[in-house]
Motif scaffolding. Structure first.
Motif, PDB file in Angstrom:
ATOM      1  N   GLN A  13       0.825  -1.207   0.000  1.00  0.00           N
ATOM      2  CA  GLN A  13       0.000   0.000   0.000  1.00  0.00           C
ATOM      3  C   GLN A  13       0.860   1.258   0.000  1.00  0.00           C
ATOM      4  O   GLN A  13       0.601   2.216  -0.735  1.00  0.00           O
ATOM      5  N   ILE A  14       1.909   1.258   0.821  1.00  0.00           N
ATOM      6  CA  ILE A  14       2.772   2.443   0.895  1.00  0.00           C
ATOM      7  C   ILE A  14       3.517   2.660  -0.420  1.00  0.00           C
ATOM      8  O   ILE A  14       3.623   3.789  -0.919  1.00  0.00           O
ATOM      9  N   VAL A  15       4.019   1.570  -1.006  1.00  0.00           N
ATOM     10  CA  VAL A  15       4.740   1.686  -2.278  1.00  0.00           C
ATOM     11  C   VAL A  15       3.791   2.113  -3.391  1.00  0.00           C
ATOM     12  O   VAL A  15       4.139   2.934  -4.250  1.00  0.00           O
ATOM     13  N   SER A  16       2.587   1.564  -3.411  1.00  0.00           N
ATOM     14  CA  SER A  16       1.594   1.963  -4.428  1.00  0.00           C
ATOM     15  C   SER A  16       1.302   3.448  -4.342  1.00  0.00           C
ATOM     16  O   SER A  16       1.219   4.145  -5.369  1.00  0.00           O
ATOM     17  N   ASN A  17       1.139   3.953  -3.111  1.00  0.00           N
ATOM     18  CA  ASN A  17       0.900   5.389  -2.944  1.00  0.00           C
ATOM     19  C   ASN A  17       2.106   6.206  -3.404  1.00  0.00           C
ATOM     20  O   ASN A  17       1.949   7.271  -4.025  1.00  0.00           O
ATOM     21  N   ALA A  18       3.295   5.705  -3.081  1.00  0.00           N
ATOM     22  CA  ALA A  18       4.505   6.438  -3.488  1.00  0.00           C
ATOM     23  C   ALA A  18       4.577   6.554  -5.005  1.00  0.00           C
ATOM     24  O   ALA A  18       4.923   7.614  -5.548  1.00  0.00           O
ATOM     25  N   ILE A  19       4.252   5.469  -5.699  1.00  0.00           N
ATOM     26  CA  ILE A  19       4.263   5.507  -7.170  1.00  0.00           C
ATOM     27  C   ILE A  19       3.144   6.393  -7.701  1.00  0.00           C
ATOM     28  O   ILE A  19       3.343   7.202  -8.613  1.00  0.00           O
ATOM     29  N   LYS A  20       1.957   6.254  -7.117  1.00  0.00           N
ATOM     30  CA  LYS A  20       0.798   7.011  -7.589  1.00  0.00           C
ATOM     31  C   LYS A  20       1.030   8.515  -7.502  1.00  0.00           C
ATOM     32  O   LYS A  20       0.678   9.273  -8.417  1.00  0.00           O
ATOM     33  N   TYR A  21       1.657   8.970  -6.399  1.00  0.00           N
ATOM     34  CA  TYR A  21       1.830  10.407  -6.194  1.00  0.00           C
ATOM     35  C   TYR A  21       3.201  10.909  -6.641  1.00  0.00           C
ATOM     36  O   TYR A  21       3.551  12.060  -6.383  1.00  0.00           O
ATOM     37  N   SER A  22       3.983  10.033  -7.293  1.00  0.00           N
ATOM     38  CA  SER A  22       5.276  10.463  -7.846  1.00  0.00           C
ATOM     39  C   SER A  22       5.300  10.430  -9.362  1.00  0.00           C
ATOM     40  O   SER A  22       6.162  11.071  -9.984  1.00  0.00           O
ATOM     41  N   LYS A  23       4.389   9.687  -9.984  1.00  0.00           N
ATOM     42  CA  LYS A  23       4.481   9.441 -11.424  1.00  0.00           C
ATOM     43  C   LYS A  23       4.281  10.695 -12.276  1.00  0.00           C
ATOM     44  O   LYS A  23       4.786  10.761 -13.409  1.00  0.00           O
ATOM     45  N   SER A  32      13.405  -2.615  15.530  1.00  0.00           N
ATOM     46  CA  SER A  32      13.730  -2.377  14.121  1.00  0.00           C
ATOM     47  C   SER A  32      12.874  -1.231  13.590  1.00  0.00           C
ATOM     48  O   SER A  32      11.744  -1.028  14.048  1.00  0.00           O
ATOM     49  N   LYS A  33      13.440  -0.523  12.624  1.00  0.00           N
ATOM     50  CA  LYS A  33      12.710   0.584  11.998  1.00  0.00           C
ATOM     51  C   LYS A  33      12.863   0.505  10.487  1.00  0.00           C
ATOM     52  O   LYS A  33      13.915   0.133   9.976  1.00  0.00           O
ATOM     53  N   LEU A  34      11.787   0.850   9.818  1.00  0.00           N
ATOM     54  CA  LEU A  34      11.794   0.950   8.357  1.00  0.00           C
ATOM     55  C   LEU A  34      11.243   2.312   7.977  1.00  0.00           C
ATOM     56  O   LEU A  34      10.108   2.649   8.326  1.00  0.00           O
ATOM     57  N   MET A  35      12.039   3.101   7.270  1.00  0.00           N
ATOM     58  CA  MET A  35      11.620   4.415   6.797  1.00  0.00           C
ATOM     59  C   MET A  35      11.531   4.368   5.277  1.00  0.00           C
ATOM     60  O   MET A  35      12.496   4.001   4.604  1.00  0.00           O
ATOM     61  N   ILE A  36      10.373   4.721   4.750  1.00  0.00           N
ATOM     62  CA  ILE A  36      10.124   4.706   3.306  1.00  0.00           C
ATOM     63  C   ILE A  36       9.907   6.149   2.859  1.00  0.00           C
ATOM     64  O   ILE A  36       8.910   6.773   3.236  1.00  0.00           O
ATOM     65  N   THR A  37      10.836   6.659   2.065  1.00  0.00           N
ATOM     66  CA  THR A  37      10.794   8.065   1.662  1.00  0.00           C
ATOM     67  C   THR A  37      10.656   8.151   0.149  1.00  0.00           C
ATOM     68  O   THR A  37      11.451   7.566  -0.595  1.00  0.00           O
ATOM     69  N   ASP A  38       9.624   8.878  -0.293  1.00  0.00           N
ATOM     70  CA  ASP A  38       9.435   9.087  -1.732  1.00  0.00           C
ATOM     71  C   ASP A  38       9.661  10.554  -2.069  1.00  0.00           C
ATOM     72  O   ASP A  38       9.813  11.396  -1.182  1.00  0.00           O
ATOM     73  N   GLU A  39       9.671  10.858  -3.348  1.00  0.00           N
ATOM     74  CA  GLU A  39       9.827  12.232  -3.823  1.00  0.00           C
ATOM     75  C   GLU A  39       8.595  12.643  -4.607  1.00  0.00           C
ATOM     76  O   GLU A  39       8.675  13.262  -5.661  1.00  0.00           O
ATOM     77  N   VAL A  65       3.833   9.073   9.922  1.00  0.00           N
ATOM     78  CA  VAL A  65       4.054   9.702   8.631  1.00  0.00           C
ATOM     79  C   VAL A  65       4.490  11.142   8.833  1.00  0.00           C
ATOM     80  O   VAL A  65       4.047  11.822   9.761  1.00  0.00           O
ATOM     81  N   SER A  66       5.388  11.567   7.980  1.00  0.00           N
ATOM     82  CA  SER A  66       5.788  12.982   7.905  1.00  0.00           C
ATOM     83  C   SER A  66       5.867  13.347   6.437  1.00  0.00           C
ATOM     84  O   SER A  66       6.203  12.504   5.604  1.00  0.00           O
ATOM     85  N   SER A  67       5.563  14.581   6.135  1.00  0.00           N
ATOM     86  CA  SER A  67       5.522  14.959   4.722  1.00  0.00           C
ATOM     87  C   SER A  67       5.733  16.455   4.554  1.00  0.00           C
ATOM     88  O   SER A  67       5.437  17.246   5.455  1.00  0.00           O
ATOM     89  N   THR A 122       7.452  10.575   4.029  1.00  0.00           N
ATOM     90  CA  THR A 122       8.184   9.506   4.701  1.00  0.00           C
ATOM     91  C   THR A 122       7.259   8.764   5.647  1.00  0.00           C
ATOM     92  O   THR A 122       6.652   9.375   6.537  1.00  0.00           O
ATOM     93  N   PHE A 123       7.142   7.453   5.439  1.00  0.00           N
ATOM     94  CA  PHE A 123       6.418   6.581   6.354  1.00  0.00           C
ATOM     95  C   PHE A 123       7.434   5.832   7.195  1.00  0.00           C
ATOM     96  O   PHE A 123       8.412   5.283   6.665  1.00  0.00           O
ATOM     97  N   THR A 124       7.205   5.783   8.504  1.00  0.00           N
ATOM     98  CA  THR A 124       8.109   5.096   9.427  1.00  0.00           C
ATOM     99  C   THR A 124       7.348   4.002  10.169  1.00  0.00           C
ATOM    100  O   THR A 124       6.340   4.275  10.823  1.00  0.00           O
ATOM    101  N   ILE A 125       7.832   2.767  10.038  1.00  0.00           N
ATOM    102  CA  ILE A 125       7.251   1.628  10.752  1.00  0.00           C
ATOM    103  C   ILE A 125       8.246   1.195  11.815  1.00  0.00           C
ATOM    104  O   ILE A 125       9.401   0.875  11.502  1.00  0.00           O
ATOM    105  N   THR A 126       7.819   1.171  13.071  1.00  0.00           N
ATOM    106  CA  THR A 126       8.669   0.757  14.180  1.00  0.00           C
ATOM    107  C   THR A 126       8.198  -0.602  14.680  1.00  0.00           C
ATOM    108  O   THR A 126       7.031  -0.767  15.048  1.00  0.00           O
TER     109      THR A 126
END
Length: 357
Positions: free
Chosen positions: A248-258, A277-284, A332-334, A341-345
């Motif tokens: 879902q997060i990756v789909s949104n990143a593609i949808k709002y970056s394309k 553990s932490k995962l931070m997903i940052t798109d442009e 989330v931060s934006s 950037t979505f952060t999963i802890t």
């Protein structure tokens, strides 16, 4: 038939009546023994008066108890006959003993619990119905686009290789949208039985991210998005559910970056320290407006970007629900126009709160 009759009342009070008669009989026997030992001091008429007085008081007490509890039983029977929501307030006014008051409190608590659960179920049902109707509406769009593309291809002259390639890519993109919509509907339906479909193990999160990116590889290439994985992590989670969140997060990143021109980056930064553990997903991508940020995890909330991209508003809600039930924290931060950037802890104590959410 359900009314408190005298026979039923006597049957319920039989032990007390038997006790009273036993005490009366015991007193009469003692009087008889005293009369046998000393007839001059004990007259048998006194025994008769004692038995009569005891019987009178027993009847009097039972009558008084019957009158004062009749209203309580009447209210209970009326509630049973109506087979509806209990009016515990009316029953409480008729309760006269501590036991009856406890029963009324229990009924009140049970009624409140029932109404709360019923309200929760109704809200969930309304949410589900709303989502299904909205999902059907949004599925019409890719179907219409596919139909339009096929009609254009049939009416035009033989297509060039480049046009055929573009047509195939467009069809794949629309079928991909329909497939993701079907998956979201399925996962939303399975969310109610979340605990029954759970397998918590320590997983290599970097490998899972790689699997998710392979799924979205075609779209990333088409829209010039360069994904990068930095670091490694081995959190304890459920693999299939965390894949749903990442998809879902990756789909949104593609949808709002394309729609942005040029090469865009999609960074996955993983960090594993001790047991956290932490995962931070940052798109442009286009980012999220500040006034929309507090509500992006609400069901059916689309915001400014979602209205343009025809979002259902359920993807991030589903991701948040899954993370909450797994005990993971999703933040989330934006910055509008710069990216999100979505952060999963992942923390070990989180797996013990699966009954919440």
């Amino acid at each position: 038939m359900n009314k408190l009759t005298a026979a039923k009342f006597i049957r319920d009070r039989f032990l007390y009546i038997l006790t009273g008669l036993f005490i009366t009989g015991l007193g009469a026997c003692l009087m008889l023994l005293e009369h046998a030992r000393n007839p001059a001091l004990m007259d048998l008429s006194s025994m008769y008066y004692f038995i009569g007085a005891a019987a009178f008081f027993i009847v009097l007490v039972l009558t008084f108890d019957y009158i004062r509890t009749r209203g309580y039983y009447k209210q209970l029977h009326e509630a049973i006959e109506r087979n509806s929501e209990l009016r515990t307030g009316a029953i409480a006014q008729s309760a006269v003993t501590v036991e009856q008051e406890l029963v009324v409190r229990l009924l009140d608590q049970q009624n409140s619990t029932y109404l709360n659960k019923l309200g929760t179920y109704r809200r969930q049902q309304e949410l589900h119905n709303h989502f299904v109707m909205q999902w059907v509406h949004h599925m019409k769009t890719p179907l219409s686009v596919v139909d339009l593309l096929l009609q254009e291809a049939m009416t035009q002259q033989p297509l060039s290789d480049e046009e055929q390639h573009e047509l195939i890519l467009s069809l794949l993109e629309e079928t991909d949208r329909m497939g993701k919509g079907l998956e979201m509907l399925l996962h939303t339906a399975r969310l109610d039985k979340f605990e029954m479909d759970l397998h918590l193990v320590k997983v290599p999160l970097h490998d899972i991210v790689h699997e998710v990116l392979i799924t979205h590889r075609r779209l990333c290439i088409r829209h010039h998005i360069n994904p990068q994985i930095q670091g490694e992590a081995w959190p304890e989670t459920d693999k299939k559910w965390i894949i749903v969140v990442l998809n879902q997060i990756v789909s949104n990143a593609i949808k709002y970056s394309k729609d942005k021109q040029g090469m865009k980056h999609l960074i996955f930064h993983l960090d594993h320290h001790d047991t956290i553990s932490k995962l931070m997903i940052t798109d442009e991508g286009s980012g999220i407006a500040p006034h929309d940020l507090p509500r992006i995890f609400d069901p059916f909330f689309t915001g400014e970007n979602g209205q343009v991209a025809e979002s259902t508003g359920m993807g991030l809600y589903l991701a948040k629900q899954i993370c909450s039930r797994l005990g993971h924290e999703l933040l989330v931060s934006s910055e509008l126009g710069a990216g999100t950037t979505f952060t999963i802890t992942f923390s070990p104590h989180g797996i013990h709160i699966l009954d919440k959410g």
